[in-house]
Design a protein around this motif. Structure first.
Motif, mmCIF file in Angstrom:
data_model
loop_
_atom_site.group_PDB
_atom_site.id
_atom_site.type_symbol
_atom_site.label_atom_id
_atom_site.label_comp_id
_atom_site.label_asym_id
_atom_site.label_seq_id
_atom_site.Cartn_x
_atom_site.Cartn_y
_atom_site.Cartn_z
ATOM 1 N N SER A 56 0.821 -1.139 -0.055
ATOM 2 C CA SER A 56 -0.082 0.155 0.059
ATOM 3 C C SER A 56 0.879 1.230 -0.143
ATOM 4 O O SER A 56 0.666 2.110 -0.605
ATOM 5 N N TYR B 11 -5.711 -3.618 -11.270
ATOM 6 C CA TYR B 11 -5.862 -2.533 -10.195
ATOM 7 C C TYR B 11 -7.211 -2.196 -10.026
ATOM 8 O O TYR B 11 -7.677 -1.154 -9.659
ATOM 9 N N LYS B 29 -8.715 -5.885 -6.014
ATOM 10 C CA LYS B 29 -8.021 -4.958 -5.545
ATOM 11 C C LYS B 29 -8.465 -3.814 -6.226
ATOM 12 O O LYS B 29 -9.229 -3.580 -7.273
ATOM 13 N N TYR B 66 -7.291 -5.516 -1.269
ATOM 14 C CA TYR B 66 -6.237 -4.152 -0.978
ATOM 15 C C TYR B 66 -7.097 -2.735 -1.649
ATOM 16 O O TYR B 66 -7.745 -3.020 -2.842
#
Lengths: 175, 131
Positions: A56, B11, B29, B66
């Motif tokens: 991150s 992504y 994600k 994420y």
């Protein structure tokens, strides 16, 4: 240069750096770097939460370079990102050129975060997430707070004056 | 209206909003270069879906490995819109999936849970992968 390359690699190693990229940073590259780092850290049996924190932090920094670096070649933004491991902690280094006019504002933002404890950072994050992004922000304006929350120490930063117009902005985030 | 299906990329998450079975899944994600470009059509769809009288009961599954900070803001806006629908009398259940050893994901879930008033917000620990 050819003879120096090994010395350069060794020097990075001495500083604990196991990954380093200097040059144009793109969104595609961000995904590849992230995946490779994930693989490497998983091999080292790093906990899932730590892997995701490093991942991150690299993503936030890379996207900051893409959005805000003042060194650009056409569409591409230039900067440097390094990841290392020292004293049982991973760390992420990030640097890019900024116009000198931005130094005061960045210093204010980052100094404010340095003085906050984890609970204060959590509160600030939640408060800011409900607010519209600041006018100078292209994203949500949450990147620095997010990194500060994930870090185990206050974020360190520095500006190195290059000339009348630009400085080199560096940050170190210890996970 | 039609269901909204978007395949995952490196992504961006997989979006599977099924308006016939009233199950909305977000999985994967989320760190697009430009968050609003990716999420704008999703919000437009959600707006139409939640405004419809046919929508009375909906389950939302969020399984994000994420997400970057600008996606976090989008997720907050998304949850706020769900909360609004729940306040208007629709029955909204949201499930936030997290992995056992990912305390950050659990914390994010807990924070969303605290922020929302009318949505039934569940924190669900994922079964470990059998890879």
């Amino acid at each position: 240069m050819l003879q120096d390359l090994y010395e350069f690699k060794k020097d990075l190693g001495k500083r604990g750096v196991f990954f380093c990229l200097s040059g144009p940073i793109s969104q595609n590259l961000v995904a590849e770097i992230g995946t490779t780092l994930e693989q490497k850290m998983t091999l080292e049996e790093t906990s899932k939460a730590t892997v995701l924190r490093v991942f991150s932090t690299v993503v936030e920094n890379a996207q900051n370079i893409i959005r805000y670096s003042d060194e650009k070649e056409e569409e591409l933004s230039l900067g440097i990102i390094a990841v290392g491991h020292k004293n049982s902690h991973y760390f992420v280094l990030c640097g890019n050129m900024v116009e000198n006019t931005k130094i005061t504002r960045l210093t204010d933002k980052l100094t404010k975060l340095q003085d906050m404890n984890r609970d204060e950072l959590k509160k600030e994050y939640r408060k800011r997430r409900r607010e519209p992004p600041p006018p100078d922000s292209i994203g949500a304006g949450l990147g620095f707070i997010d990194m500060a929350k994930k870090a185990s120490e206050p974020i360190e930063f520095d500006f190195k004056k290059i000339n009348e117009d630009f400085s080199f902005f560096s940050m170190k985030i210890v996970i | 209206m039609e269901s909204l299906m978007i395949e995952a990329t490196k992504y961006t998450p997989e979006i599977s909003f099924d308006c016939n079975n009233h199950v909305l899944d977000i999985k994967g994600k989320s760190y697009p270069e430009n968050t609003s470009v990716f999420y704008q059509p999703i919000f437009e769809w959600l707006e139409e879906y939640l405004s419809s009288d046919e929508t009375q009961e909906v389950t939302v599954n969020m399984e994000l490995i994420y997400f970057n900070s600008s996606s976090s803001k989008v997720l907050m806006d998304f949850c706020d819109r769900l909360d609004e629908a729940a306040e208007d009398g629709k029955k909204v259940t949201a499930n936030w999936f997290y992995e056992e050893d990912d305390e950050d994901a659990l914390e994010f879930g807990e924070e969303f849970q605290e922020e929302l008033e009318s949505v039934t917000f569940n924190l669900v620990e994922k079964a470990p992968d059998n890879e």
